[in-house]
Enzyme design. Structure first.
Site, mmCIF file in Angstrom:
data_model
loop_
_atom_site.group_PDB
_atom_site.id
_atom_site.type_symbol
_atom_site.label_atom_id
_atom_site.label_comp_id
_atom_site.label_asym_id
_atom_site.label_seq_id
_atom_site.Cartn_x
_atom_site.Cartn_y
_atom_site.Cartn_z
ATOM 1 C CG ASP A 55 -2.171 0.846 1.001
ATOM 2 O OD1 ASP A 55 -3.227 0.245 0.728
ATOM 3 O OD2 ASP A 55 -2.093 2.081 1.076
ATOM 4 C CB VAL A 91 0.393 0.921 -8.321
ATOM 5 C CG1 VAL A 91 0.250 -0.184 -7.289
ATOM 6 C CG2 VAL A 91 -0.770 1.910 -8.256
ATOM 7 C CG ASN A 117 -7.600 -3.878 -4.501
ATOM 8 O OD1 ASN A 117 -8.743 -3.943 -4.948
ATOM 9 N ND2 ASN A 117 -7.296 -3.224 -3.398
ATOM 10 C CE1 TYR A 182 -11.959 4.027 -9.846
ATOM 11 C CE2 TYR A 182 -14.293 3.605 -10.239
ATOM 12 C CZ TYR A 182 -13.094 3.256 -9.652
ATOM 13 O OH TYR A 182 -13.024 2.135 -8.867
ATOM 14 C CE LYS A 186 -10.758 0.765 -10.883
ATOM 15 N NZ LYS A 186 -9.753 -0.182 -10.321
ATOM 16 C CB ALA A 215 -17.863 -2.945 -2.205
#
Length: 274
Positions: A55, A91, A117, A182, A186, A215
């Site tokens: 992370d 990342v 992720n 976004y 994606k 979520a």
């Protein structure tokens, strides 16, 4: 947002473990805190894997790793310290990603699965989105996935095979106001996954994507616009948002041998695509 939705973000359903990932060594990005990554790390451990977490937020990363180790120790696992490793990684940096793959492999004695992720959300009208905002979202959400898949494909391919799981979003398939950057990123993750799967098949590496609907988790509740979340939840035929452990279950499936013939696929965790 109603109180029950907030509780749904916190309450994970207890799952009986089946040893689906016993002996597997898994690296996962964006795994700190209370989101999908942390829930996935817990489910991976439940199913017998050893995990290397990464992370960008070092403090949260240390806390998450300590919490996971403590839970294993309380369950009587004598290998708790060896089953959970943690390394900071951004990342957006190729050097960080390559270093994380090397560190994870060294800590776990090799890698069998990589879960890409990490992502960066952004909400704003297309007409007022600045170049730098657009670039940052794409660099983390799509560029980060590219860097992780590239590094994982090299490592797993040279080791004889394995599985890569990317994390996309229902916004890749559904038009949403204010989500242009976004959604574009994606959607790119899905294209990346399909193309990487073709190359991965040549070296025994499966590459699949999980496509979650909204979520709820603590971090999202702190930063997201409540009205937008309410609107997204209202679209769900189940009448509620997903829990992060429900998304994690799909990742476990794609990481396991139960999906041994699946590659280049996008597994939707939702009641609808559009």
């Amino acid at each position: 947002m109603c109180e029950s939705d907030v509780h749904a973000a916190r309450d994970a359903r207890a799952r009986p473990a089946h040893g689906l990932l016993r002996g597997k060594r898994v690296a996962i990005t964006a795994a700190a805190g209370t989101g999908i990554g942390a829930a996935t790390a817990q489910r991976l451990l439940d199913e017998g894997a050893s995990v290397a977490l990464s992370d960008r937020h070092e403090g949260r990363l240390r806390e998450t790793a300590a919490r996971l180790r403590d839970a294993l120790a309380r369950d009587g696992d004598a290998r708790a310290d060896r089953r959970v490793a943690a390394f900071p990684c951004d990342v957006a940096s190729s050097a960080d990603v390559e270093r994380f793959v090397d560190e994870a492999s060294a800590a776990l004695g090799g890698l069998d699965v990589f879960v890409a992720n990490a992502g960066l959300g952004f909400a704003g009208a297309l007409a007022t989105t600045r170049d730098e905002d657009w670039q940052r979202v794409l660099d983390v959400s799509l560029g980060g996935a590219f860097r992780c898949v590239r590094a994982a494909l090299r490592a797993l391919g040279s080791a004889g095979g394995g599985a890569i799981v990317t994390v996309s979003s229902v916004t890749a398939r559904r038009a949403e106001r204010g989500q242009t950057a976004y959604a574009a990123a994606k959607a790119g993750v899905l294209a990346l996954t399909r193309c990487a799967a073709v190359e991965g098949a040549e070296v025994g590496v499966r590459v699949n994507a999980v496509v979650p609907t909204v979520a709820l988790h603590e971090q999202l509740l702190r930063v997201a616009d409540a009205r937008h979340l309410d609107a997204m939840i209202a679209l769900q035929p189940q009448g509620r948002a997903a829990r992060v452990d429900e998304i994690a279950d799909a990742v476990v499936f794609l990481a396991s041998d139960l999906s041994s013939y699946m590659t280049g696929e996008a597994l939707s965790v939702s009641g609808q695509h559009a």
